[in-house]
Enzyme design. Structure first.
Site, PDB file in Angstrom:
ATOM      1  N   VAL A 139       0.849  -1.193   0.000  1.00 46.35           N
ATOM      2  CA  VAL A 139       0.000   0.000   0.000  1.00 46.35           C
ATOM      3  C   VAL A 139       0.885   1.245   0.000  1.00 46.35           C
ATOM      4  O   VAL A 139       1.739   1.419   0.881  1.00 46.35           O
ATOM      5  CB  VAL A 139      -0.944  -0.001   1.225  1.00 46.35           C
ATOM      6  CG1 VAL A 139      -1.770   1.282   1.260  1.00 46.35           C
ATOM      7  CG2 VAL A 139      -1.845  -1.231   1.207  1.00 46.35           C
ATOM      8  N   LYS A 140       0.641   2.090  -1.008  1.00 46.70           N
ATOM      9  CA  LYS A 140       1.468   3.289  -1.149  1.00 46.70           C
ATOM     10  C   LYS A 140       0.773   4.452  -0.452  1.00 46.70           C
ATOM     11  O   LYS A 140      -0.393   4.750  -0.730  1.00 46.70           O
ATOM     12  CB  LYS A 140       1.626   3.582  -2.639  1.00 46.70           C
ATOM     13  CG  LYS A 140       2.887   4.243  -3.042  1.00 46.70           C
ATOM     14  CD  LYS A 140       2.899   4.297  -4.561  1.00 46.70           C
ATOM     15  CE  LYS A 140       4.141   4.895  -5.082  1.00 46.70           C
ATOM     16  NZ  LYS A 140       3.996   5.210  -6.509  1.00 46.70           N
ATOM     17  N   VAL A 141       1.501   5.096   0.451  1.00 40.71           N
ATOM     18  CA  VAL A 141       0.940   6.180   1.262  1.00 40.71           C
ATOM     19  C   VAL A 141       1.852   7.394   1.131  1.00 40.71           C
ATOM     20  O   VAL A 141       3.071   7.277   1.318  1.00 40.71           O
ATOM     21  CB  VAL A 141       0.863   5.759   2.756  1.00 40.71           C
ATOM     22  CG1 VAL A 141       0.266   6.876   3.605  1.00 40.71           C
ATOM     23  CG2 VAL A 141       0.074   4.465   2.927  1.00 40.71           C
TER      24      VAL A 141
END
Ligand code: E4P
Length: 224
Positions: free
Chosen positions: A82-84
């Site tokens: 998951v890219k945050v």
């Protein structure tokens, strides 16, 4: 150094996978906008091509929104990361994802301190944007080198992912600076494959081979 492809284009990803050099994929909203369709479907298809990490980016600004989007992505395939984006809420979401065993890629990192904080919060991948820093006359590769050194000194497990790569020289420099991963646009990957002397040499070898075969055939025809 691992090589990820920085694209949401399925054909580009399939091609790199066939070349045997693909270690993972990063996507972002801009790359997704170029291909369209359902983001979930695109990401799932990519995860079917590579077993390496595939980054899917959350859009929400608030922690609960980031968590909801990220948990949804994490269910799509086992290799989702998951890219945050780096922010106060982003750090909190990264920390919560880490507690839940969901891997994260902290994106939009433009300083060594941001990268250090993201690693402390529990991000698996830290993405300094080399090209965008170079664009504003700051040396993007310095962040890669400093983070790689800090992670080595303190035995930090997070990996430095050189992002916003614009040319083949960036890839070499990232490798020398100690990046664990470079994510590259397909065009840069192609530029890495080719060299004018290699391409010229292939044409010349083929030409000489054909001349030699024609001469041999002519000789054997004269003898018989
Ligand atoms: C990858 O994770 C980044 O989103 C990407 O490398 C950004 O590249 P750009 O600066 O060329 O948009």
């Amino acid at each position: 150094m691992k090589i990820f492809l920085d694209t949401a284009d399925i054909e580009e990803i399939r091609t790199a996978a066939r070349w045997g050099i693909l270690d993972g994929v990063t996507t972002n909203p801009t790359l997704y906008a170029k291909v369209g369709g359902s983001y979930d479907d695109v990401v799932k298809e990519i995860c079917g091509i590579t077993s390496g990490p595939v980054s899917a980016e959350v859009i929400a600004d608030d922690v609960e929104g980031m968590l909801a989007e990220g948990r949804h992505f994490a269910k799509l395939a086992p290799n989702i990361v998951v890219k945050v984006a780096m922010s106060e809420n982003g750090l909190e979401a990264i920390s919560r994802f880490a507690e839940e065993g969901i891997k994260t890629n902290c994106t939009l990192v433009f300083s060594t301190n941001q990268g250090l904080l993201a690693a402390k919060a529990g991000a698996s991948l830290i993405s300094p944007f080399v090209g965008r820093l170079d664009d504003i006359n700051q040396d993007g590769m310095t962040i890669i080198r400093e983070l790689a050194e800090i992670f080595s000194i303190y035995d930090i497990d997070s990996e430095v992912l050189a992002a916003s790569i614009r040319n083949p020289l960036h890839v070499t420099q990232a490798a020398l600076a100690g990046a664990h991963i470079a994510t590259v646009p397909f065009k840069v990957l192609q530029q890495m494959v080719h060299h004018p002397l290699t391409d010229k040499g292939i044409v010349q070898f083929k030409k000489d081979w054909e001349s030699a075969r024609a001469a041999a055939a002519a000789r054997s025809a004269t003898k018989s």
